[in-house]
Design an enzyme around this catalytic site. Structure first.
Site, PDB file in Angstrom:
ATOM      1  N   LYS A 249       0.816  -1.215   0.000  1.00 35.40           N
ATOM      2  CA  LYS A 249       0.000   0.000   0.000  1.00 35.40           C
ATOM      3  C   LYS A 249       0.859   1.279   0.000  1.00 35.40           C
ATOM      4  O   LYS A 249       2.056   1.224   0.317  1.00 35.40           O
ATOM      5  CB  LYS A 249      -0.946  -0.045   1.199  1.00 35.40           C
ATOM      6  CG  LYS A 249      -1.932  -1.223   1.123  1.00 35.40           C
ATOM      7  CD  LYS A 249      -2.983  -1.169   2.218  1.00 35.40           C
ATOM      8  CE  LYS A 249      -3.951  -2.330   2.094  1.00 35.40           C
ATOM      9  NZ  LYS A 249      -5.068  -2.258   3.072  1.00 35.40           N
TER      10      LYS A 249
ATOM     11  N   TYR B  97     -12.335  -1.825  -4.337  1.00 29.14           N
ATOM     12  CA  TYR B  97     -12.873  -1.985  -2.973  1.00 29.14           C
ATOM     13  C   TYR B  97     -14.403  -1.882  -2.933  1.00 29.14           C
ATOM     14  O   TYR B  97     -14.965  -1.605  -1.876  1.00 29.14           O
ATOM     15  CB  TYR B  97     -12.236  -0.959  -2.032  1.00 29.14           C
ATOM     16  CG  TYR B  97     -10.828  -1.348  -1.623  1.00 29.14           C
ATOM     17  CD1 TYR B  97     -10.604  -2.396  -0.731  1.00 29.14           C
ATOM     18  CD2 TYR B  97      -9.724  -0.680  -2.125  1.00 29.14           C
ATOM     19  CE1 TYR B  97      -9.319  -2.769  -0.344  1.00 29.14           C
ATOM     20  CE2 TYR B  97      -8.422  -1.037  -1.739  1.00 29.14           C
ATOM     21  CZ  TYR B  97      -8.238  -2.083  -0.847  1.00 29.14           C
ATOM     22  OH  TYR B  97      -6.964  -2.446  -0.468  1.00 29.14           O
TER      23      TYR B  97
ATOM     24  N   ASN C 259      -2.279  -0.081   6.529  1.00 28.75           N
ATOM     25  CA  ASN C 259      -1.774  -1.335   7.092  1.00 28.75           C
ATOM     26  C   ASN C 259      -0.855  -2.112   6.150  1.00 28.75           C
ATOM     27  O   ASN C 259      -0.819  -3.337   6.163  1.00 28.75           O
ATOM     28  CB  ASN C 259      -2.928  -2.192   7.627  1.00 28.75           C
ATOM     29  CG  ASN C 259      -3.926  -2.558   6.552  1.00 28.75           C
ATOM     30  OD1 ASN C 259      -3.760  -2.175   5.404  1.00 28.75           O
ATOM     31  ND2 ASN C 259      -4.953  -3.305   6.918  1.00 28.75           N
TER      32      ASN C 259
ATOM     33  N   HIS D 175      -2.239  -5.464   1.207  1.00 21.38           N
ATOM     34  CA  HIS D 175      -3.542  -6.084   0.960  1.00 21.38           C
ATOM     35  C   HIS D 175      -3.309  -7.574   0.727  1.00 21.38           C
ATOM     36  O   HIS D 175      -2.289  -7.954   0.159  1.00 21.38           O
ATOM     37  CB  HIS D 175      -4.182  -5.463  -0.290  1.00 21.38           C
ATOM     38  CG  HIS D 175      -5.355  -6.246  -0.804  1.00 21.38           C
ATOM     39  ND1 HIS D 175      -6.611  -6.113  -0.277  1.00 21.38           N
ATOM     40  CD2 HIS D 175      -5.439  -7.205  -1.781  1.00 21.38           C
ATOM     41  CE1 HIS D 175      -7.440  -6.940  -0.906  1.00 21.38           C
ATOM     42  NE2 HIS D 175      -6.758  -7.610  -1.818  1.00 21.38           N
TER      43      HIS D 175
ATOM     44  N   GLU E  86      -9.048  -9.847  -8.530  1.00 22.94           N
ATOM     45  CA  GLU E  86      -8.159  -8.733  -8.199  1.00 22.94           C
ATOM     46  C   GLU E  86      -6.920  -8.724  -9.090  1.00 22.94           C
ATOM     47  O   GLU E  86      -6.495  -7.659  -9.558  1.00 22.94           O
ATOM     48  CB  GLU E  86      -7.767  -8.817  -6.718  1.00 22.94           C
ATOM     49  CG  GLU E  86      -8.961  -8.535  -5.809  1.00 22.94           C
ATOM     50  CD  GLU E  86      -8.722  -8.838  -4.338  1.00 22.94           C
ATOM     51  OE1 GLU E  86      -9.656  -8.639  -3.547  1.00 22.94           O
ATOM     52  OE2 GLU E  86      -7.615  -9.268  -3.969  1.00 22.94           O
TER      53      GLU E  86
HETATM   54  P1  GDP Z   1      -8.320  -6.885   5.381  1.00 18.89           P
HETATM   55  O1  GDP Z   1      -9.014  -7.992   4.627  1.00 18.89           O
HETATM   56  O2  GDP Z   1      -7.498  -7.394   6.541  1.00 18.89           O
HETATM   57  O3  GDP Z   1      -7.518  -5.976   4.489  1.00 18.89           O
HETATM   58  O4  GDP Z   1      -9.450  -5.986   6.083  1.00 18.89           O
HETATM   59  P2  GDP Z   1     -10.917  -5.512   5.608  1.00 18.89           P
HETATM   60  O5  GDP Z   1     -11.379  -6.301   4.426  1.00 18.89           O
HETATM   61  O6  GDP Z   1     -11.775  -5.495   6.828  1.00 18.89           O
HETATM   62  O7  GDP Z   1     -10.705  -3.989   5.186  1.00 18.89           O
HETATM   63  C1  GDP Z   1     -10.115  -3.649   3.953  1.00 18.89           C
HETATM   64  C2  GDP Z   1      -9.158  -2.496   4.166  1.00 18.89           C
HETATM   65  O8  GDP Z   1      -9.900  -1.349   4.573  1.00 18.89           O
HETATM   66  C3  GDP Z   1      -8.128  -2.689   5.278  1.00 18.89           C
HETATM   67  O9  GDP Z   1      -7.010  -3.418   4.877  1.00 18.89           O
HETATM   68  C4  GDP Z   1      -7.785  -1.255   5.642  1.00 18.89           C
HETATM   69  O10 GDP Z   1      -6.831  -0.690   4.745  1.00 18.89           O
HETATM   70  C5  GDP Z   1      -9.113  -0.543   5.434  1.00 18.89           C
HETATM   71  N1  GDP Z   1      -9.818  -0.380   6.716  1.00 18.89           N
HETATM   72  C6  GDP Z   1     -10.325  -1.341   7.535  1.00 18.89           C
HETATM   73  N2  GDP Z   1     -10.908  -0.791   8.621  1.00 18.89           N
HETATM   74  C7  GDP Z   1     -10.760   0.556   8.497  1.00 18.89           C
HETATM   75  C8  GDP Z   1     -11.154   1.673   9.281  1.00 18.89           C
HETATM   76  O11 GDP Z   1     -11.763   1.547  10.352  1.00 18.89           O
HETATM   77  N3  GDP Z   1     -10.823   2.926   8.791  1.00 18.89           N
HETATM   78  C9  GDP Z   1     -10.169   3.106   7.617  1.00 18.89           C
HETATM   79  N4  GDP Z   1      -9.875   4.357   7.191  1.00 18.89           N
HETATM   80  N5  GDP Z   1      -9.782   2.075   6.850  1.00 18.89           N
HETATM   81  C10 GDP Z   1     -10.072   0.820   7.274  1.00 18.89           C
END
Ligand code: GDP
Length: 152
Positions: free
Chosen positions: A24, A64, A127, A130, A141
């Site tokens: 990222k 997304y 974080n 991805h 993807e």
């Molecule tokens: P992943 O599968 O571990 O990547 O997590 P998710 O599918 O739940 O979320 C997708 C991505 O959205 C995450 O990797 C983060 O970059 C972002 N994200 C998740 N939770 C939050 C949040 O509370 N705030 C913001 N700004 N971004 C978030």
């Protein structure tokens, strides 16, 4: 019946050997690309395809789309299109699950020691990497970034 069983085994054997990842923007920006790729390779993943590029807000929005009802969708799209990313298509047995284990929990404060997010992520939003959440999504993807001629 026998045919059915053989077909099923073949599917199981073929399933799950590929996953898709992006390094990222904040991790690319702070120079962690090489170290993160090294962790992926040392974790047993082979690079099928690799590309540095920048997502437009439109493409990030599409990528997304499954999160579009979530409150952070706008922030996520802005962030993911804010700078260059490194996209990679990876290969390993049990790829999706093993890669999710290697990167760790979404929130780095909850990620296990030794995981990529524990070491490189700044926050739950920023974080570092991805990782696809299913075999089907890995293919979808990867097709955002790589044609059949860019897979080796
Ligand atoms: P992943 O599968 O571990 O990547 O997590 P998710 O599918 O739940 O979320 C997708 C991505 O959205 C995450 O990797 C983060 O970059 C972002 N994200 C998740 N939770 C939050 C949040 O509370 N705030 C913001 N700004 N971004 C978030």
């Amino acid at each position: 019946m026998l045919l059915l069983h053989t077909e099923k085994l073949k599917q199981i054997k073929m399933a799950g050997t590929r996953t898709f990842t992006m390094i990222k923007p904040e991790a690319v920006e702070n120079g962690s690309t090489g170290a993160i790729l090294d962790k992926m390779i040392k974790g047993g993943f082979r690079i099928i395809s690799l590309k540095k590029t920048q997502l437009s807000p439109e493409l990030a929005g599409k990528f997304y789309e499954v999160h579009k009802e979530r409150p952070f969708y706008g922030e996520l799209v802005d962030y993911m299109s804010s700078g260059p990313i490194v996209a990679a298509f990876l290969e390993k047995d049990n790829a999706v699950l093993d890669f999710r284990t290697l990167i760790g929990a979404t929130d780095p404060s909850e990620a296990a020691e030794g995981t990529i997010r524990k070491e490189f992520a700044e926050s739950k939003a920023k974080n570092a990497v991805h990782g696809s959440d299913s075999d089907e999504n890995a293919e979808i993807e990867a097709s955002f970034f790589f044609t059949e001629f860019e897979r080796f």
